[in-house]
Enzyme design. Structure first.
Site, PDB file in Angstrom:
ATOM      1  N   ARG A 206       0.843  -1.208   0.000  1.00 18.41           N
ATOM      2  CA  ARG A 206       0.000   0.000   0.000  1.00 18.41           C
ATOM      3  C   ARG A 206       0.869   1.245   0.000  1.00 18.41           C
ATOM      4  O   ARG A 206       1.742   1.399   0.850  1.00 18.41           O
ATOM      5  CB  ARG A 206      -0.905   0.005   1.231  1.00 18.41           C
ATOM      6  CG  ARG A 206      -1.840   1.205   1.322  1.00 18.41           C
ATOM      7  CD  ARG A 206      -2.901   1.162   0.266  1.00 18.41           C
ATOM      8  NE  ARG A 206      -3.947   2.179   0.491  1.00 18.41           N
ATOM      9  CZ  ARG A 206      -4.972   2.355  -0.341  1.00 18.41           C
ATOM     10  NH1 ARG A 206      -5.077   1.588  -1.417  1.00 18.41           N
ATOM     11  NH2 ARG A 206      -5.890   3.278  -0.087  1.00 18.41           N
ATOM     12  N   GLU A 320     -13.561 -20.647  28.320  1.00 17.82           N
ATOM     13  CA  GLU A 320     -12.482 -21.287  29.087  1.00 17.82           C
ATOM     14  C   GLU A 320     -12.057 -20.408  30.247  1.00 17.82           C
ATOM     15  O   GLU A 320     -10.953 -20.539  30.772  1.00 17.82           O
ATOM     16  CB  GLU A 320     -11.293 -21.622  28.209  1.00 17.82           C
ATOM     17  CG  GLU A 320     -10.678 -22.977  28.575  1.00 17.82           C
ATOM     18  CD  GLU A 320     -11.719 -24.084  28.650  1.00 17.82           C
ATOM     19  OE1 GLU A 320     -12.169 -24.545  27.599  1.00 17.82           O
ATOM     20  OE2 GLU A 320     -12.110 -24.449  29.769  1.00 17.82           O
TER      21      GLU A 320
END
Ligand SMILES: CCCCCCCCCCCCCCCC(=O)SCCNC(=O)CCNC(=O)[C@H](O)C(C)(C)COP(=O)(O)OP(=O)(O)OC[C@H]1O[C@@H](n2cnc3c(N)ncnc32)[C@H](O)[C@@H]1OP(=O)(O)O
Ligand SMILES: Cc1cc2nc3c(=O)[nH]c(=O)nc-3n(C[C@H](O)[C@H](O)[C@H](O)COP(=O)(O)OP(=O)(O)OC[C@H]3O[C@@H](n4cnc5c(N)ncnc54)[C@H](O)[C@@H]3O)c2cc1C
Length: 560
Positions: A206, A320
């Site tokens: 870019r 978790e």
């Protein structure tokens, strides 16, 4: 999680019976612990398992709406069985949470068994990312199971209904969660490295601004701001990979020790898996979003791969174990360790540095130049002093409260920061140890050294307040660390693309037009756009029904 639960909490006999069925997909299991009303607080779960000595069975029941099992992955539509966590009640006494294998669906036609109500809990965050997972809801209406379907490695109920606690620590009930938490750390490194691979490769192709005389514009990867945002994430991807490898070693070592009833490192395993899971998943979730921003507008396209990666990844901060709840577990263990320092009990493992309390509480960082920050000994000592002093400060403040528990809750925000400091010390330490090893490949060691210093000095810069507030550094030393960081970015820049190519992800796995190996982004973006269903017609649906009448009406009005 069904399999690790049976391995960790089932007897040999139960493992022999159930594991082959699971491995051969003759049954499909899930881990049904969380309920509508409780997830973090496992001891608050409400599902009951009441022993009936008349029939030698447990009666599994959902007594309240909030006791409905809620969230277990695979529960809604796929699973035929579950390891269900419920309150064990026998002889009228509640013995707390235990695991039970319960069949949910017929193996003939997959229909729910009598007394079992189950389904999917509905759509989740993002454009459907996690919707391929049937997280489910499950209720029991007095469902009976044989007594031998209670997982009985940690405790048993006799035929007469007597509860027998075996000689293993009750915390082994949580062993499955420890196992998955350690694998989530490696998973964080994978997810972060994917996002960084996309953002580095795109930043290299870019170009925006920069040309005065009509020459080529500047690669955005050359902007200092792009580097200061991106290279710490690249360094973190490597840092989490190495600490994840070490954590896997620790987990394996603890598991081997458990086999010979050596429980000495159970607490260390809990603190490290809980803390590293919390720190790496929070950092990774934030980093994936930062990588989206580093890719500008195109980062927001699904074809960049980043929105999907973010939507799938972010629940890792919750599942978790909610990250705050887990860090408070680490904080509890830190406070316990600090309280034992005066007793002369030497801390071990990742807490060993706390044994140097005399030195670390008054040490003065010896850094005088920016280059001094390339000395791993200075970095190590600065992180140890910060972590220890924060923990001791918390302990002293808690000590002034009317009681320990009250003090702990009052100081829990500070304890959270002390826990993060301790875990970041572990990550830095393991990175330093890694780059001290023999590393094959020409120039590879130097690159990893640079990334280790970027991770450490960026973390120091981001948390400079801790280092200054604890007197671990002077403002001048903080400024020198930042100065050195800028120099390190310049050294990482020429190798940045090589360091993400090293993850060796295929374009298919990366799933991103911005992160293509060949960098041929613009044609790929343009080609991808035409796959959008909206482009199947040139004139959009609804024009004749809605737009045309509106436009005609406005035209008429304008001629009046
Ligand atoms: C399968 C492969 C995947 C691979 C690829 C990965 C990709 C990723 C895919 C994942 C896909 C989503 C999968 C999500 C699956 C869920 O989400 S499963 C459900 C997860 N749920 C949780 O994590 C619940 C979190 N809560 C807890 O663990 C417990 O309630 C808490 C917070 C530890 C509190 O426990 P408690 O019993 O109230 O006890 P507490 O008083 O805090 O502690 C008592 C003692 O036990 C100790 N202790 C507590 N926990 C432990 C432990 N675990 N160990 C040792 N000691 C412990 C404490 O340190 C304390 O020690 P002392 O101070 O007494 O010495
Ligand atoms: C995608 C996904 C998959 C899942 N898969 C499974 C599965 O397969 N099996 C299963 O059993 N579960 C599963 N879960 C459930 C998951 O484990 C829980 O959601 C998680 O443990 C968090 O618990 P909670 O929802 O009760 O959060 P809560 O604890 O209610 O969190 C809410 C807030 O309260 C705060 N908080 C809670 N307690 C304290 C405290 N003591 N001190 C300070 N703050 C506190 C938290 O930090 C958080 O900010 C899954 C969840 C998700 C999102």
């Amino acid at each position: 999680m069904f399999v690790p639960a049976i391995k960790g909490q089932g007897t040999e006999e139960q493992q022999k019976k159930w594991l082959p069925l699971a491995y051969k997909f003759q049954i499909i299991g899930c881990y049904a612990q969380t309920e509508l009303g409780h997830g973090s607080n496992v001891q608050g779960l409400e599902t009951t398992a009441t022993f009936d000595p008349m029939t030698d069975e447990f009666v599994i029941h959902s007594p309240t709406l909030t006791s409905s099992k809620w969230w277990p992955g695979g529960l809604g539509k796929a699973s035929t069985h579950a390891v269900v966590y419920a309150r064990l009640i026998t002889e009228g006494k509640d013995y707390g949470i235990h695991g039970f294998i319960v069949q949910l669906r017929s193996l003939e036609d997959h229909s729910p068994l009598p007394g079992v109500t189950l389904g999917d809990i509905g759509g989740k965050f993002g454009s459907g990312a996690y919707n391929s997972m049937d997280n489910g809801v499950l209720r029991f209406d007095h469902v009976r199971i044989p007594r031998d379907q209670m997982l009985m490695r940690l405790s048993q109920v006799t035929r007469e209904g007597k509860y027998v606690q075996s000689d293993v620590p009750k915390q082994l009930l949580y062993g499955t969660m420890v196992y998955v938490r350690q694998s989530i750390v490696a998973d964080a490194s994978k997810a972060l490295s994917r996002a960084v691979c996309i953002a580095v490769r795109y930043s290299a192709i870019r170009k925006q601004f920069g040309s005065q005389d009509g020459g080529p514009e500047t690669q955005v990867l050359n902007y200092r701001t792009q580097q200061s945002r991106l290279f710490p994430l690249l360094a973190s991807a490597y840092a989490f990979r190495f600490v994840g490898d070490w954590l896997n070693w620790l987990y394996t070592d603890v598991t081997q020790k458990l086999e010979v009833k050596d429980y000495s490192t159970l607490q260390e395993a809990h603190a490290c898996t809980a803390g590293l899971k919390a720190v790496t998943t929070s950092a990774t979730a934030d980093a994936i979003e930062e990588c989206r921003k580093l890719c500008g507008g195109h980062g927001y396209l699904n074809s960049s791969g980043l929105p999907e990666l973010f939507a799938v990844y972010v629940p890792a901060c919750t599942y978790e174990g909610d990250n705050v709840v887990l860090l408070l577990q680490v904080a509890r263990i830190l406070m316990k360790t600090v309280s034992q320092l005066t007793s002369g009990k030497q801390p071990v493992g990742t807490m060993a540095y706390m044994g140097k309390v005399q030195h670390l509480m008054q040490s003065k960082c010896a850094v005088k130049t920016a280059e001094d920050w390339l000395n791993p000994a200075f970095i190590q000592e600065a992180f140890e002093a910060r972590a220890l002093r924060m923990a001791v400060n918390c302990a002293q403040n808690i000590g002034q409260a009317s009681n320990q528990e009250e003090g702990f809750y009052e100081r829990s925000p500070d304890l959270l920061e002390a826990a993060v400091a301790h875990i970041q010390l572990i990550i830095v330490t393991k990175f330093i140890e890694k780059v001290h090893q023999d590393i094959p490949g020409h120039g590879v060691k130097e690159q990893l050294q640079n990334l280790c210093n970027v991770y450490a000095l960026y973390t120091l810069h981001k948390h400079l307040g801790d280092f200054l507030a604890t007197g671990s550094l002077t403002p001048k030393q903080g400024a020198l660390a930042n100065e050195q960081l800028g120099k390190l970015y310049a050294q990482v820049r020429p190798n940045a693309v090589a360091l993400v190519d090293a993850f060796n992800y295929t374009d298919h796995y990366l799933g991103s037009v911005l992160g293509r190996y060949d960098g041929n982004v613009y044609p790929a973006l343009y080609e991808e756009a035409w796959k959008d269903p909206l482009n199947e017609t040139v004139v959009p649906e609804g024009y004749h029904e809605y737009l045309r009448p509106l436009l005609k009406q406005q035209l008429k009005l304008s001629r009046l």
